[in-house]
Design an enzyme around this catalytic site. Structure first.
Site, short mmCIF file in Angstrom:
data_model
loop_
_atom_site.label_atom_id
_atom_site.label_comp_id
_atom_site.label_asym_id
_atom_site.label_seq_id
_atom_site.Cartn_x
_atom_site.Cartn_y
_atom_site.Cartn_z
CG MET A 71 -8.59 7.12 1.58
SD MET A 71 -7.73 7.36 3.15
CE MET A 71 -6.86 5.79 3.29
CG ASP B 120 -6.16 -2.87 3.20
OD1 ASP B 120 -5.11 -2.54 3.79
OD2 ASP B 120 -6.81 -2.10 2.45
CB SER C 84 -0.90 0.01 1.23
OG SER C 84 -1.49 1.29 1.35
CG MET D 36 -11.62 -2.88 5.02
SD MET D 36 -10.09 -2.52 4.15
CE MET D 36 -9.26 -1.44 5.31
CG ASP E 244 -5.20 2.34 0.55
OD1 ASP E 244 -6.11 1.50 0.48
OD2 ASP E 244 -4.08 2.11 1.05
CG HIS F 112 -9.17 -0.12 -0.62
ND1 HIS F 112 -8.58 -0.27 0.62
CD2 HIS F 112 -10.50 -0.12 -0.40
CE1 HIS F 112 -9.52 -0.35 1.54
NE2 HIS F 112 -10.70 -0.25 0.95
CG HIS G 60 -3.80 -1.84 -1.56
ND1 HIS G 60 -4.91 -2.63 -1.81
CD2 HIS G 60 -4.20 -0.97 -0.59
CE1 HIS G 60 -5.92 -2.26 -1.04
NE2 HIS G 60 -5.52 -1.24 -0.29
C1 DX5 Z 1 -6.54 1.80 5.24
C2 DX5 Z 1 -6.00 1.33 3.92
C3 DX5 Z 1 -4.88 0.38 4.00
C4 DX5 Z 1 -3.64 0.93 4.66
C5 DX5 Z 1 -2.93 -0.23 5.27
O1 DX5 Z 1 -7.68 2.54 4.97
O2 DX5 Z 1 -7.03 0.68 3.19
O3 DX5 Z 1 -4.57 -0.14 2.70
O4 DX5 Z 1 -2.78 1.57 3.78
O5 DX5 Z 1 -1.89 0.29 5.99
P1 DX5 Z 1 -1.08 -0.56 7.07
O6 DX5 Z 1 -0.47 -1.73 6.34
O7 DX5 Z 1 -0.10 0.43 7.56
O8 DX5 Z 1 -2.07 -1.00 8.10
ZN ZN Z 2 -6.47 -0.33 1.35
#
Ligand code: DX5
Ligand code: ZN
Length: 230
Positions: free
Chosen positions: A38, A176, A10, A138, A36, A67, A34
């Site tokens: 948002m 994740d 990620s 998640m 993310d 994601h 990956h």
């Molecule tokens: C959280 C994200 C994850 C995040 C995971 O909303 O969807 O993909 O980046 O990060 P770590 O591996 O640091 O928990």
């Molecule tokens: Zn994610």
């Protein structure tokens, strides 16, 4: 059937000022990236969007697993594909009926998956497995990296694994949030085969070694050795 261990790093945990460089360092060690996305609405954080995906596409040949932690993710699918995304996952909490989004994703040439938050039951996802190339459970509340793994979600991973196998489906089972050397083994034993890790890759002094460490910790008996792929 459970697939070999695959790691998706990620980029949320990477240094955004040096993003291309950060990805180049891990490119040959990863199975996918990956990404993310948002929107500050579906989750209380804003990360990155389509222009960043486009820029990364120019420097990386990895599959891009996007994601989507956004309201109304369907609105962006074609642009995501055009920017270089390979697959998208949408939250059932944002899109209660994912069938139209799945159709639009496929029309756009994207792989498609559904995601459930820690507070959403496995049963919410079960009717949609046949729509999916991947399903994502998640293991933290979405919105931020670096959170602690919520081990109570492992029962949902087990339920998804049983259903995927019983129905003879091909979809990936992704987990994740909070994945690191101490948690990845339990997630593997519960039946996950695609592991997202941000902090445990990009916040380590040697991200390539950290990825190898994750592969080994996930399934020591499958591990082919440093630099190898399980
Ligand atoms: C959280 C994200 C994850 C995040 C995971 O909303 O969807 O993909 O980046 O990060 P770590 O591996 O640091 O928990
Ligand atoms: Zn994610």
């Amino acid at each position: 059937m459970i697939k070999p261990v695959r790691i998706a790093a990620s980029i949320l945990a990477a240094d955004f000022a040096r993003l291309g460089e950060e990805v180049s360092r891990v490119e040959s060690h990863l199975d996918m990236l990956h990404i993310d996305v948002m929107d500050g609405h579906f989750v209380p954080n804003i990360s990155l969007g389509i222009p960043v995906i486009r820029s990364l596409r120019a420097v990386s040949g990895l599959p891009f697993d996007c994601h989507l932690m956004t309201a109304n993710p369907e609105a962006f699918l074609e642009d995501m594909r055009a920017a270089g995304a390979d697959s998208v996952t949408v939250h059932l909490e944002a899109v209660p009926d994912p069938a139209p989004a799945a159709r639009s994703a496929r029309e756009a040439g994207l792989g498609f998956g559904v995601v459930i938050n820690p507070g959403t039951s496995y049963e919410a996802m079960d009717p949609y497995l046949e729509l999916c190339d991947l399903v994502l459970v998640m293991s933290v509340e979405p919105g931020f990296g670096g959170q602690e793994f919520i081990s109570s979600v492992l029962g949902k991973v087990e339920a998804a694994r049983r259903a995927i196998d019983r129905r003879g489906l091909e979809c990936d089972l992704q987990i994740d949030g909070g994945i690191g050397p101490d948690t990845i083994g339990a997630a593997r034993r519960a039946g996950a085969d695609l592991f997202v890790a941000g902090t445990a890759v990009f916040r380590r002094p040697d991200p390539a070694a950290a990825i190898a460490h994750l592969r080994k910790a996930a399934a020591p008996e499958e591990w082919p050795g440093p630099g190898g792929r399980s």
